[in-house]
Each structure stands twice: as structure tokens, then as C-alpha cells.
Design a protein around this motif. Structure first.
Motif, PDB file in Angstrom:
ATOM      1  N   ARG A  17      -3.248   8.518   1.651  1.00 17.64           N
ATOM      2  CA  ARG A  17      -3.134   7.259   0.905  1.00 17.64           C
ATOM      3  C   ARG A  17      -4.341   6.372   1.170  1.00 17.64           C
ATOM      4  N   HIS A  46       0.806  -1.231   0.000  1.00 17.82           N
ATOM      5  CA  HIS A  46       0.000   0.000   0.000  1.00 17.82           C
ATOM      6  C   HIS A  46       0.835   1.274   0.000  1.00 17.82           C
ATOM      7  N   GLN A 102       7.044   8.249  -1.696  1.00 16.21           N
ATOM      8  CA  GLN A 102       6.576   8.932  -0.492  1.00 16.21           C
ATOM      9  C   GLN A 102       7.402  10.172  -0.179  1.00 16.21           C
ATOM     10  N   TYR A 155       0.218  11.886   5.413  1.00 17.90           N
ATOM     11  CA  TYR A 155       0.447  11.171   4.151  1.00 17.90           C
ATOM     12  C   TYR A 155      -0.308   9.853   4.146  1.00 17.90           C
ATOM     13  N   ASN A 156      -0.232   9.094   5.247  1.00 18.49           N
ATOM     14  CA  ASN A 156      -0.917   7.801   5.305  1.00 18.49           C
ATOM     15  C   ASN A 156      -2.425   7.953   5.188  1.00 18.49           C
TER      16      ASN A 156
END
Length: 262
Positions: free
Chosen positions: A213, A9, A177, A209-210
Motif C-alpha cells: 500500500r 490510507h 484489505q 500488505y502495508n
């Protein structure tokens, strides 16, 4: 800044900072990631900055398979015999040189730049060797430094060489990333100082960021439900902590005059 990311992921898993380079970060980072993910074993891809025999061996002992880019040996491209053509005999712990002479060790382990190595040499044979000019410029003859973790380094090198496509995944996993954080979000430096403060700042950015995502991985409603479950999980944790705290209250310490004045 070191960071671990998953290959499926492309989410940040963990991070650390405080060291000048990545040389000592391989096993601490991977063991931390393994514990966080609660897995029995894992594979890790890194660039050559992390390739250190000691930490590769630690990873192997903890069921972590490394694919770290090999470092070029210092004897390469100097016009002399490359160390790779010296044949190592594991059982007898010696090298056989191109002139069919044996280079042996006295068993002493030396510390060189925080690395543990053994020396292999045969000064007597080097004195009259016809191949000496092609082998060494050392007045005492050719000697080889072998890391006590050399076997772990060589096994790692074989894995990388036999899985070139797999190793290329590293650039797809982590570079994206950091590219997003630095190029698109402008996060090229930290405002805070001190390891704890810097990591707090970096963690906030990586959490953002996560979350971004996750909006691409899940549907919006699914993500909302998962965040609610997470909220309930931490709420129960806090309730349990609060009950324990009230059951065994801490006695307040008397204030000192110096504290009051400050």
C-alpha cells in the motif's frame, strides 16, 4: 481474526485473535489502536458483532466515539409490542407501557449470558390489562430486561442513524484489505498453531500488505528514504540496548544434568 485499519490510507494498524467471536473485542482493539497511534481521541466503525454496551461505554470513557451497527432486539418481529414503544424515565428509573402503567425495578442487577441487566415489571397491572394479548405471552406478565449499559447502546444507535453515509465507510476501509489477503493472495487459513505463532504469521502478511500500500501512497524514492529512517531508528534502539546489556552483563546459570541429557 480482528484487525484495525485507518480510514485515510487503508493500512492495517493492529490485530488480535483467540476468541470465538467479536463480542468482547471492541474496547481492547480500539484502546490498543489509540495507544499505537498516540492520539487523544478517535472514531471507530464496526459491524454489529462488536456491539456490546459494556465495551462501548469503556470506549466513550476513553474519548473513543463508536459507530457500531445496532443489534435488533429479541422482541422484534414476534407480533407483540416492541420494547421501543415503552417509554423509559431516566430520573425515576422506570418504564411506562402502552397502557400507561408503570414497570418498576427492585434495583437488583442480574447476570445474563455475561451481561448485567435489571428487570422492570408490574405483575399486578398485567393481570387485568386489556392489551395483554398484544404485549406478552408470559403468564406472569410483561417484563423488560434493560442492560446497565443501555444508555451507551442507545447513544451509539443514534450516532449510526444520524450518520448513515459515515457508517458505510466501514465496508470501504476493512473489507478491501481482507478481500486482497484472502482472494488475491490466497491467505484463507494459517499454517501455524497457537495464538503467538498465528499472530506472527498474520503480522508478516499484514506488513507485506502495508508495504504494498505504501508503494501506492508514496513515490518509490520517498518510500526508500522513509524505510532508511526506520532502519536507523531501530539500529539506534539496538545500540542502546546492547550498551546497557554489556554494562550490566547477565550471569549465566549453571546447566543442570537433565538439560544436558535432553
Amino acid at each position: 481474526m480482528q484487525a484495525g485499519c485507518d480510514s485515510k490510507h487503508k493500512l492495517f494498524i493492529n490485530n488480535d485473535t483467540g476468541r470465538v467471536n467479536d463480542t468482547h473485542a471492541l474496547s481492547p482493539m480500539t484502546l490498543d489502536a489509540k495507544e499505537l497511534l498516540k492520539v487523544e481521541g478517535m472514531k471507530v466503525l464496526t459491524d454489529k458483532g462488536y456491539t456490546t454496551g459494556k465495551y462501548i461505554e469503556i470506549c466513550i470513557k476513553n474519548n473513543i466515539t463508536t459507530f457500531s451497527s445496532p443489534k435488533a432486539h429479541s422482541s422484534q418481529n414476534n407480533g407483540l409490542f416492541d420494547m421501543q414503544i415503552f417509554q423509559y424515565d431516566k430520573q425515576q428509573d422506570l418504564y411506562r407501557c402502552p397502557a400507561n402503567q408503570l414497570l418498576k425495578t427492585n434495583g437488583t442487577i442480574y447476570n445474563k449470558n455475561k451481561h448485567k441487566v435489571k428487570h422492570y415489571k408490574n405483575r399486578q397491572a398485567c393481570k387485568s390489562c386489556e392489551l395483554r394479548d398484544k404485549c406478552t405471552k408470559n403468564k406472569n406478565g410483561r417484563f423488560i430486561e434493560r442492560s446497565i449499559y443501555q444508555e451507551a447502546l442507545e447513544e451509539n444507535q443514534k450516532r449510526v442513524a444520524s450518520n448513515p453515509e459515515y457508517y458505510k465507510l466501514r465496508q470501504q476501509i476493512t473489507e478491501h484489505q481482507f478481500g486482497t489477503l484472502k482472494r488475491q493472495w490466497g491467505f484463507t487459513y494459517t499454517i501455524m498453531k497457537g495464538k503467538e505463532n498465528v499472530l506472527s504469521e498474520v503480522n508478516l502478511m499484514m506488513i507485506c500488505y502495508n508495504l504494498r500500500r505504501l508503494m501506492s501512497i508514496f513515490s518509490l524514492n520517498t518510500l526508500k528514504n522513509k524505510l532508511k529512517e526506520l532502519d536507523l531508528y531501530f539500529l539506534r534502539k539496538w545500540e542502546s540496548f546492547y550498551v546497557n546489556l554489556t554494562a550490566f552483563p547477565l550471569k549465566p546459570k549453571p546447566l543442570k544434568m537433565q538439560t544436558i541429557l535432553n
